[in-house]
Design an enzyme around this catalytic site. Sequence first.
Site, PDB file in Angstrom:
ATOM      1  N   ASP A  88      37.734  16.219 -10.281  1.00  0.00           N
ATOM      2  CA  ASP A  88      37.835  15.718  -8.911  1.00  0.00           C
ATOM      3  C   ASP A  88      36.776  16.499  -8.149  1.00  0.00           C
ATOM      4  O   ASP A  88      36.927  17.719  -7.945  1.00  0.00           O
ATOM      5  CB  ASP A  88      39.237  15.987  -8.359  1.00  0.00           C
ATOM      6  CG  ASP A  88      39.342  15.592  -6.888  1.00  0.00           C
ATOM      7  OD1 ASP A  88      38.312  15.189  -6.300  1.00  0.00           O
ATOM      8  OD2 ASP A  88      40.441  15.697  -6.328  1.00  0.00           O
TER       9      ASP A  88
ATOM     10  N   HIS B 196      27.093   8.423   0.252  1.00  0.00           N
ATOM     11  CA  HIS B 196      27.324   7.314   1.196  1.00  0.00           C
ATOM     12  C   HIS B 196      28.755   6.777   1.130  1.00  0.00           C
ATOM     13  O   HIS B 196      29.164   6.015   1.996  1.00  0.00           O
ATOM     14  CB  HIS B 196      26.299   6.186   0.999  1.00  0.00           C
ATOM     15  CG  HIS B 196      26.443   5.390  -0.251  1.00  0.00           C
ATOM     16  ND1 HIS B 196      25.668   4.279  -0.509  1.00  0.00           N
ATOM     17  CD2 HIS B 196      27.262   5.511  -1.328  1.00  0.00           C
ATOM     18  CE1 HIS B 196      26.004   3.768  -1.674  1.00  0.00           C
ATOM     19  NE2 HIS B 196      26.959   4.489  -2.193  1.00  0.00           N
TER      20      HIS B 196
HETATM   21  C1  LIG Z   1      29.280   4.441  -5.948  1.00  0.00           C
HETATM   22  S1  LIG Z   1      29.776   5.018  -7.495  1.00  0.00           S
HETATM   23  C2  LIG Z   1      28.284   5.708  -8.155  1.00  0.00           C
HETATM   24  C3  LIG Z   1      28.287   5.787  -9.657  1.00  0.00           C
HETATM   25  C4  LIG Z   1      26.965   6.268 -10.281  1.00  0.00           C
HETATM   26  N1  LIG Z   1      26.537   7.545  -9.786  1.00  0.00           N
HETATM   27  C5  LIG Z   1      25.889   5.224 -10.064  1.00  0.00           C
HETATM   28  O1  LIG Z   1      25.012   5.418  -9.246  1.00  0.00           O
HETATM   29  O2  LIG Z   1      25.965   4.190 -10.740  1.00  0.00           O
HETATM   30  C6  LIG Z   1      30.710   6.449  -7.045  1.00  0.00           C
HETATM   31  C7  LIG Z   1      31.254   7.244  -8.213  1.00  0.00           C
HETATM   32  O3  LIG Z   1      32.010   8.353  -7.700  1.00  0.00           O
HETATM   33  C8  LIG Z   1      33.134   8.520  -8.541  1.00  0.00           C
HETATM   34  N2  LIG Z   1      34.185   9.253  -7.808  1.00  0.00           N
HETATM   35  C9  LIG Z   1      34.929   8.813  -6.771  1.00  0.00           C
HETATM   36  N3  LIG Z   1      35.794   9.759  -6.371  1.00  0.00           N
HETATM   37  C10 LIG Z   1      35.585  10.834  -7.189  1.00  0.00           C
HETATM   38  C11 LIG Z   1      36.167  12.135  -7.272  1.00  0.00           C
HETATM   39  N4  LIG Z   1      37.133  12.508  -6.430  1.00  0.00           N
HETATM   40  N5  LIG Z   1      35.705  12.968  -8.215  1.00  0.00           N
HETATM   41  C12 LIG Z   1      34.716  12.589  -9.083  1.00  0.00           C
HETATM   42  N6  LIG Z   1      34.110  11.372  -9.035  1.00  0.00           N
HETATM   43  C13 LIG Z   1      34.548  10.507  -8.101  1.00  0.00           C
HETATM   44  C14 LIG Z   1      33.541   7.108  -8.872  1.00  0.00           C
HETATM   45  O4  LIG Z   1      34.387   7.035  -9.994  1.00  0.00           O
HETATM   46  C15 LIG Z   1      32.184   6.455  -9.097  1.00  0.00           C
HETATM   47  O5  LIG Z   1      31.755   6.548 -10.438  1.00  0.00           O
END
Ligand SMILES: C[S@@+](CC[C@H](N)C(=O)[O-])C[C@H]1O[C@@H](n2cnc3c(N)ncnc32)[C@H](O)[C@@H]1O
Length: 337
Positions: free
Chosen positions: A229, A248
């Site tokens: 997390d 973002h």
């Molecule tokens: C908009 S996506 C971007 C994914 C990747 N970096 C890309 O550009 O294709 C946001 C990512 O943040 C991850 N995410 C959201 N909350 C999170 C958390 N609390 N801890 C770790 N990752 C998290 C989601 O699972 C997702 O893969």
Amino acid sequence: MVPEEAKSNPQPTIRDLLWGFAISQAVYVAAKLTIFDFLGDGPKTSGELADSVGAHEPSLRRLLRALTTVNLLIEDNGRFAATPMGEQLRSDHPESWHPFALGVGWPVNWRPWGELEKTILTGKPAFDQVHGISFFEYFGQHSENAAVFNAAMTSLTNVDLRAILATYDFSEFGTIVDVGGGNGALLRGILERYPQAQGVLCDLPSVVANAYAIRNTAVEARCKLVGVDMFQSVSAGGDVYILKQILHDWNDDEAIQILRNCRQVIPAHGKLLHIGEVLKPSNEPDFAKWLDLNMLVLLTGRERTEAEFLELYATAGFRLTRVISTGGPTIVEGIPV
Ligand SMILES: C[S@@+](CC[C@H](N)C(=O)[O-])C[C@H]1O[C@@H](n2cnc3c(N)ncnc32)[C@H](O)[C@@H]1O
């Protein structure tokens, strides 16, 4: 008199703007029915396509005909063929937009956008009102929909990868940590290009469990998959921390928390790379302003200007060193101070 420049580059009219919703949904439905896949081996009649996808032929023909007006299909003697742009909606295209089309047009996204007015009046994400739960919590509870979202993000990364690799030199880094790296498509691309480098893919445990861009590939042995997390901590040991399309999603306090967790573990020689949009001044063509609205509808986040990145980085203990346009996303580089 219409100026010559406007004739060759016509601006959309109010009618075009208002009917944008119909184009978006038409592209989504054609992609969902895998029309472009069926056109992969040559032109077909609407009847042949209707038989292949199980559609109502007269209605499908009207959809296909409409899509000839937006440079996705061409019709010749009653047979439809994909244009070069339409081919990018084939699911097996190397830079396919097919998963992204599914992620834009599906009800999970479409319904909150239908409530844009509520978001503008309240400042709260319509996503939460429509689905009764916040964006990432929703995907945590709906694994089949999470797969569609993660595939959409992966397809964007596949499109961006070439520009990122052509622009940024990762050769100085021994270990590359991709925070919120989704299925691992970016990390795989970097590790393939830099065979000496090691990778760490950090994302929510449920996401890294399905890191199909890494698993069973040649880079798997060089890549650790770590469920985190990122609001609690991110993996130590990286020479570079990548955040692609991450900040973002979050408001300033949340974004600073993620950056501070990177700052906690980054070595003195390390670099931080945020890869995504940087807002241009008003009045310039800027797709990021539409993504910014998407963040408002779906999440608590926002797109940011260079000055806003500078401030976020400084608050979290980084100095912004370079803003690098790749021709696709922009890389905002920082170093720990
Ligand atoms: C908009 S996506 C971007 C994914 C990747 N970096 C890309 O550009 O294709 C946001 C990512 O943040 C991850 N995410 C959201 N909350 C999170 C958390 N609390 N801890 C770790 N990752 C998290 C989601 O699972 C997702 O893969």
